[in-house]
Design a protein around this motif. Structure first.
Motif, mmCIF file in Angstrom:
data_model
loop_
_atom_site.group_PDB
_atom_site.id
_atom_site.type_symbol
_atom_site.label_atom_id
_atom_site.label_comp_id
_atom_site.label_asym_id
_atom_site.label_seq_id
_atom_site.Cartn_x
_atom_site.Cartn_y
_atom_site.Cartn_z
ATOM 1 N N ASP A 1 6.376 -4.987 -5.965
ATOM 2 C CA ASP A 1 5.003 -4.795 -6.424
ATOM 3 C C ASP A 1 4.144 -5.939 -5.890
ATOM 4 O O ASP A 1 4.221 -7.070 -6.378
ATOM 5 N N CYS A 2 3.322 -5.636 -4.908
ATOM 6 C CA CYS A 2 2.443 -6.647 -4.308
ATOM 7 C C CYS A 2 0.972 -6.339 -4.546
ATOM 8 O O CYS A 2 0.089 -6.943 -3.928
ATOM 9 N N ARG B 1 -9.993 1.456 -1.367
ATOM 10 C CA ARG B 1 -8.798 0.739 -1.802
ATOM 11 C C ARG B 1 -7.732 1.767 -2.179
ATOM 12 O O ARG B 1 -8.024 2.718 -2.912
ATOM 13 N N PRO B 2 -6.515 1.619 -1.712
ATOM 14 C CA PRO B 2 -5.486 2.577 -2.109
ATOM 15 C C PRO B 2 -5.328 2.623 -3.629
ATOM 16 O O PRO B 2 -5.352 1.595 -4.306
ATOM 17 N N ALA B 3 -5.163 3.828 -4.162
ATOM 18 C CA ALA B 3 -4.862 3.981 -5.582
ATOM 19 C C ALA B 3 -3.436 3.540 -5.876
ATOM 20 O O ALA B 3 -3.136 3.052 -6.965
ATOM 21 N N VAL B 4 -2.562 3.721 -4.884
ATOM 22 C CA VAL B 4 -1.163 3.316 -4.999
ATOM 23 C C VAL B 4 -0.731 2.679 -3.690
ATOM 24 O O VAL B 4 -0.982 3.227 -2.606
ATOM 25 N N VAL B 5 -0.100 1.508 -3.772
ATOM 26 C CA VAL B 5 0.581 0.885 -2.631
ATOM 27 C C VAL B 5 2.052 0.762 -3.023
ATOM 28 O O VAL B 5 2.392 0.040 -3.951
ATOM 29 N N ASP B 6 2.897 1.502 -2.338
ATOM 30 C CA ASP B 6 4.337 1.477 -2.622
ATOM 31 C C ASP B 6 5.061 0.827 -1.446
ATOM 32 O O ASP B 6 4.978 1.311 -0.317
ATOM 33 N N ILE C 1 6.169 1.753 3.739
ATOM 34 C CA ILE C 1 4.939 1.469 2.993
ATOM 35 C C ILE C 1 4.185 2.782 2.844
ATOM 36 O O ILE C 1 3.836 3.426 3.843
ATOM 37 N N SER C 2 3.962 3.204 1.598
ATOM 38 C CA SER C 2 3.227 4.438 1.316
ATOM 39 C C SER C 2 1.909 4.083 0.634
ATOM 40 O O SER C 2 1.887 3.315 -0.333
ATOM 41 N N LEU C 3 0.819 4.668 1.124
ATOM 42 C CA LEU C 3 -0.528 4.354 0.656
ATOM 43 C C LEU C 3 -1.207 5.641 0.215
ATOM 44 O O LEU C 3 -1.338 6.578 1.007
ATOM 45 N N THR C 4 -1.641 5.697 -1.039
ATOM 46 C CA THR C 4 -2.253 6.895 -1.599
ATOM 47 C C THR C 4 -3.725 6.623 -1.892
ATOM 48 O O THR C 4 -4.072 5.588 -2.466
ATOM 49 N N TYR C 5 -4.598 7.582 -1.498
ATOM 50 C CA TYR C 5 -6.050 7.417 -1.625
ATOM 51 C C TYR C 5 -6.648 8.589 -2.394
ATOM 52 O O TYR C 5 -6.372 9.754 -2.084
#
Length: 361
Positions: free
Chosen positions: A79-80, A191-196, A302-306
Motif C-alpha cells: 500500500d503506497c 487521480r486513480p481511485a485505486v492504485v494496486d 501495477i493496476s490503476l483504476t479511474y
C-alpha cells in the motif's frame, strides 16, 4: 521533494464538461467535438476518437499459464497510496538521467518521495516513502487527464502547441505550468481511485530476490518511433480484466477505466540495468517459463483504476500524457520501477510468494 506538487486543473474544465453533458441531454445524445481545421495542426492534444473501443465488444484475450508443481503462487501487495501528496514531474531518471523535463509529459509517483531527473541510488536510499511498510522503491507512470474544452479553445491550443512542437530541438525543455500542464499535455489530472501494487511469483519455479536498485520498464513510451516490440496492451475496465486492449476502453455503467501494467520478471544474473534498460530482464514465455540463463524474480503488476464519467469516455475526452509525437496514443502507455526495498522487506516478499500466501503491507 518533487518540483510540482498538488495543484489540479478543475474549475473551468469541470464547468465546460457539465455544460457539454447538459447539451447532450437536451438533444438526446452525446455531443462529440469535431475538428474543422488542417489535420496536420492537431498536434499532441487532440485524441483520435477511433482510439476508443467499447470493452463489451472485445473478446477475452488474457491467457495465464497453468502453475506447475514448483510454481510460486503467492502474492505480496504494498500500500503506497494514490499520490495524495501530489508528487508530479516530467522526468525519467532511468531512461533520461539528469535531464529535467526530458519526458515531456507528466508522471504520477508513489513510493520514494525524492524521485526526479537527478535521482540515483544514493539519493533514493533513505529519502522516505509513501508506502506504509517503508518500501522506498519508486513507482511512476504517465498521468491520465480529462479534457472537455470547447472547440474554439482547442483550436487556439492546437496553434500554440504547434509552435511548441516546432521548438522541440531547443536545449531548454519546458517546465510544467502552475496547473501541471505541458505543451500538448493539458486538462484535468485524474487521480486513480485505486492504485494496486502487487508482486506475484512464477508459474514454473520459485522466485529469487530482486537485487537492490534493479530498474524495470513496462511498455514503450515511443511506440510510434520504435515499433510495437516492447509496447503492451494495457487498458481494460473493472470486471473485464480478462481482456486487455491497446485502445482506450469505453466501460459499461458500473465499471471503471483500468490500466494493468505487468512488468517482465526473468532476470539476467544480478544485473540491475542494461544499456537499453531492457536486455537485463525479459518476460517469461507463454508457459510462464524463463529462458535458459535467466532467473525468475517477483513479477510486479501495477493496476490503476479511474472513475471517469461514462459520457466523457464515450465522447473521447480522456487521454494519457505522452511524448508530443505520440499524440496521446494509448498504446504508448508505460510504467517504471526501481527497487529500493530493504533486504528485510524483500525477504518477506519472496517468502510470501514462494510459500503460496497472500500478504498485504
Amino acid at each position: 521533494m518533487a518540483r510540482n506538487q498538488g495543484r489540479h486543473r478543475i474549475a473551468r474544465r469541470t464547468k465546460i464538461a457539465t455544460a457539454l453533458l447538459g447539451l447532450s441531454i437536451a438533444v438526446g445524445g452525446l455531443v462529440v467535438s469535431t475538428t474543422t481545421g488542417d489535420p496536420e495542426r492537431a498536434a499532441a492534444d487532440e485524441v483520435d476518437k477511433s482510439q476508443f473501443v467499447d470493452i463489451t465488444r472485445v473478446r477475452p484475450n488474457v491467457d495465464k499459464p497453468e502453475p506447475g508443481r514448483n510454481a510460486s503462487t503467492g502474492s505480496f501487495t504494498v500500500d503506497c497510496g494514490r499520490n495524495e501528496n501530489g508528487h508530479f514531474n516530467p522526468d525519467n531518471f532511468i531512461a533520461q538521467p539528469g535531464v529535467r523535463n526530458g519526458a515531456q509529459h507528466l508522471h504520477d509517483y508513489v513510493g520514494n518521495l525524492s524521485t526526479n531527473a537527478d535521482s540515483d541510488n544514493d539519493s533514493l536510499l533513505g529519502a522516505g516513502t509513501t508506502c506504509r511498510n517503508g518500501d522506498e522503491s519508486t513507482y511512476f507512470w504517465p498521468v491520465v487527464r480529462i479534457d472537455a474544452a470547447e472547440e474554439a479553445e482547442e483550436q487556439q491550443g492546437r496553434e500554440r502547441r504547434q509552435g511548441d512542437r516546432n521548438r522541440q530541438d531547443e536545449a531548454q525543455l519546458e517546465e510544467p505550468n502552475a496547473d501541471n500542464e505541458l505543451a500538448g499535455n493539458d486538462g484535468e489530472i485524474q487521480r486513480p481511485a485505486v492504485v494496486d501494487i502487487t508482486f506475484k511469483g512464477n508459474a514454473r519455479e520459485k522466485v529469487k530476490e530482486m537485487p537492490k536498485f534493479l530498474r524495470i520498464l513496462y511498455g514503450d513510451a515511443k511506440v510510434s518511433t520504435n515499433g510495437p516490440a516492447n509496447a503492451r496492451e494495457s487498458w481494460t475496465c473493472t470486471g473485464f480484466e480478462n481482456r486487455l486492449i491497446k485502445q482506450y476502453p469505453i466501460c459499461p455503467e458500473g465499471s471503471d477505466v483500468k490500466r494493468v501494467h505487468t512488468f517482465p520478471s526473468c532476470l539476467d544474473g544480478d544485473n540491475i540495468d542494461s544499456e537499453n534498460h531492457r536486455d537485463h530482464i525479459k518476460y517469461p514465455d507463454e508457459n510462464g517459463e524463463c529462458a535458459n540463463g535467466l532467473t525468475a524474480v517477483p513479477e510486479l503488476t501495477i493496476s490503476l483504476t479511474y472513475e471517469i464519467p461514462r459520457q466523457i469516455q464515450a465522447a473521447g475526452q480522456y487521454k494519457v500524457d505522452s511524448f508530443p509525437e505520440e499524440d496521446h496514443n494509448p498504446f504508448s502507455d508505460h510504467d517504471d520501477f526501481a527497487n529500493v526495498m530493504s533486504d528485510r522487506i524483500m525477504d518477506r516478499l519472496v517468502d510470501c510468494v514462494n510459500e503460496g500466501r497472500k500478504c498485504r503491507e
